[in-house]
Design a protein around this motif. Sequence first.
Motif, PDB file in Angstrom:
ATOM      1  N   GLY A   1       0.946  -1.233  -0.131  1.00 34.75           N
ATOM      2  CA  GLY A   1      -0.051   0.150  -0.050  1.00 34.75           C
ATOM      3  C   GLY A   1       0.961   1.319   0.033  1.00 34.75           C
ATOM      4  O   GLY A   1       1.965   1.206   0.038  1.00 34.75           O
TER       5      GLY A   1
ATOM      6  N   TYR B   1      -3.352  -6.153   1.697  1.00 34.55           N
ATOM      7  CA  TYR B   1      -3.185  -4.812   1.715  1.00 34.55           C
ATOM      8  C   TYR B   1      -3.056  -4.137   3.136  1.00 34.55           C
ATOM      9  O   TYR B   1      -4.128  -4.467   4.096  1.00 34.55           O
TER      10      TYR B   1
ATOM     11  N   TRP C   1      -4.773   1.838  -3.848  1.00 31.18           N
ATOM     12  CA  TRP C   1      -3.307   2.432  -3.518  1.00 31.18           C
ATOM     13  C   TRP C   1      -2.788   3.444  -4.789  1.00 31.18           C
ATOM     14  O   TRP C   1      -2.430   4.486  -4.694  1.00 31.18           O
TER      15      TRP C   1
END
Length: 334
Positions: A179, A212, A324
């Motif tokens: 991320g 993530y 992201w």
Amino acid sequence: MNYIIFGGSGFIGTHLIKLLKSECLNKGDKIYDLDIVMPGEEGVVPGIVEKIEGVNYIRLDVRKPINFDFTPTKNDIIFNLAAVHRTPGHPDHAYFETNIRGAENVVKFAEKNNITKILFTSSIAPYGAAELLKKETTLPTPNTPYGISKLVAEKIHTIWQNKDTSRELTIVRPGIVYGKGEHGNMTRLYKGQKKHYFFYAGRRDTIKACIYVKELVRFMKYRMIDNSFPGTDVFNCTFEPAFNIQQICETMQRATGMKRHIPLIPSWILMPAAYVLGPIGGKKVGIHPARVKKLMVSTNINGEKLAKCGYKFHYTFEETFRDWYKDCNKKGLE
């Protein structure tokens, strides 16, 4: 109440603090970031340069007895993220000094202040490098100083919880965490594709279990703030099923609007080249023996327990890369 985050200045800690500030703070609640480095200083993940307003930043070394000025409450929560983690990259003793001594000092601090809830971020490294599928019940067989130190740290936290059955301990073993602000494996993967120097190392089906960062910190919130789970529990924090390197590349390309052909280089060509080029600068583009070996060995981690525990994922795999990309103003992934 107090949210006490050891190692909160780094990648995961910064995202956790942002989530706590946006969704969890009530009147009188305080967030403490206790770290040996502060945002913006050398040694912190690049791109994390600003302190977050309202957070109490205190320079602290977990290798030493922990003491700082705060008023404990019965609802305080500790998030222990402090670690020396990049491997290879540190002398062996550094992993043990920080990860083991740090765990000892954190649980002593919890006992001294009657804090009964700890979340500890471990790693998949205690499983060791092997192709076989690893569940939470798999016998850990770490084969690196980092993996050994993390397994010992898990046991230190578990002993703390076992002393009082009302205490709550969650141990998370994340796969590759990615991320905004990661600047690690996934960032290098994106840049390698964009600049045409990434290739499949020996195979396309190498499994690389991952999560993530925003999903990981939301799970932390679910376990420690939204619910109460007395006892000790361990979770592999990865998507289930885990994705292989080709699936990751193709998903990353779709999410960022990139189109690239990725060649496959057989291992019998790649490894000799890595040993020749590594010492003379190959590390800059990933052609380094240690990095190439990591690319060719799966991190085959089972995330079924997380998927079935009641926590609801907020993102699909492709949505994580889109989110992201959006966080980076659609200029890339960094």
